[in-house]
Every structure is written in structure tokens, then in C-alpha cells.
Design a protein around this motif. Sequence first.
Motif, PDB file in Angstrom:
ATOM      1  N   THR A   2       0.830  -1.200   0.000  1.00 16.68           N
ATOM      2  CA  THR A   2       0.000   0.000   0.000  1.00 16.68           C
ATOM      3  C   THR A   2       0.868   1.255   0.000  1.00 16.68           C
ATOM      4  N   ILE A   3       1.961   1.205   0.737  1.00 17.69           N
ATOM      5  CA  ILE A   3       2.872   2.351   0.797  1.00 17.69           C
ATOM      6  C   ILE A   3       3.438   2.640  -0.590  1.00 17.69           C
ATOM      7  N   LEU A   4       3.766   1.597  -1.347  1.00 26.86           N
ATOM      8  CA  LEU A   4       4.302   1.792  -2.694  1.00 26.86           C
ATOM      9  C   LEU A   4       3.278   2.438  -3.614  1.00 26.86           C
ATOM     10  N   VAL A   5       2.036   2.008  -3.543  1.00 23.29           N
ATOM     11  CA  VAL A   5       0.985   2.573  -4.388  1.00 23.29           C
ATOM     12  C   VAL A   5       0.749   4.039  -4.030  1.00 23.29           C
ATOM     13  N   LEU A   6       0.649   4.333  -2.726  1.00 23.72           N
ATOM     14  CA  LEU A   6       0.438   5.711  -2.308  1.00 23.72           C
ATOM     15  C   LEU A   6       1.634   6.594  -2.647  1.00 23.72           C
ATOM     16  N   SER A   7       2.825   6.053  -2.536  1.00 22.66           N
ATOM     17  CA  SER A   7       4.023   6.812  -2.915  1.00 22.66           C
ATOM     18  C   SER A   7       4.023   7.112  -4.408  1.00 22.66           C
ATOM     19  N   GLY A   8       3.605   6.154  -5.213  1.00 22.91           N
ATOM     20  CA  GLY A   8       3.513   6.368  -6.659  1.00 22.91           C
ATOM     21  C   GLY A   8       2.512   7.443  -7.010  1.00 22.91           C
ATOM     22  N   ILE A   9       1.371   7.428  -6.338  1.00 25.40           N
ATOM     23  CA  ILE A   9       0.348   8.450  -6.583  1.00 25.40           C
ATOM     24  C   ILE A   9       0.871   9.826  -6.169  1.00 25.40           C
ATOM     25  N   LEU A  10       1.576   9.891  -5.059  1.00 21.04           N
ATOM     26  CA  LEU A  10       2.145  11.160  -4.606  1.00 21.04           C
ATOM     27  C   LEU A  10       3.180  11.689  -5.591  1.00 21.04           C
TER      28      LEU A  10
END
Length: 67
Positions: A2-10
Motif C-alpha cells: 500500500t505504501i508503494l501505491v500511495l508513494s507512486g500516486i504522490l
Amino acid sequence: MTILVLSGILVLAVAGCVCVVWAARGGPRWTRGVARATLAAGELARRSGTGGRRRSGDDTAAMGGDS
């Protein structure tokens, strides 16, 4: 994960904002396309928001605002 997905969106959001500023200052042609897409996505997100209610002129006058 989840952290990777949110980091990508950011990262995508920050890159889009950079392109908006860069395009406004006369950057390359591709930045104008990315800026246009970023602004359209922001407008879509703003319109689809269901968190707040719209205020009419009467509501703002009742709250002490100018109408």
C-alpha cells in the motif's frame, strides 16, 4: 504494498504540479500536455467530491457573510 501505491500516486501528483508551473513559464510542448491532463484530473476530483454541501447566498448571509 500500500505504501508503494500511495508513494507512486504522490510522485505523479507532484510531477503534475511541477509540469503545470513549468508550462506556465513557457516550458517544452510536452509539459503543456501533462499540465492540461493534471488540471483536468484535478477538476474531475473536485467535482466528484461528496464531502461538503454547497452553500447558497442565504446560508452565507445567515453565517454573517456578505451577500
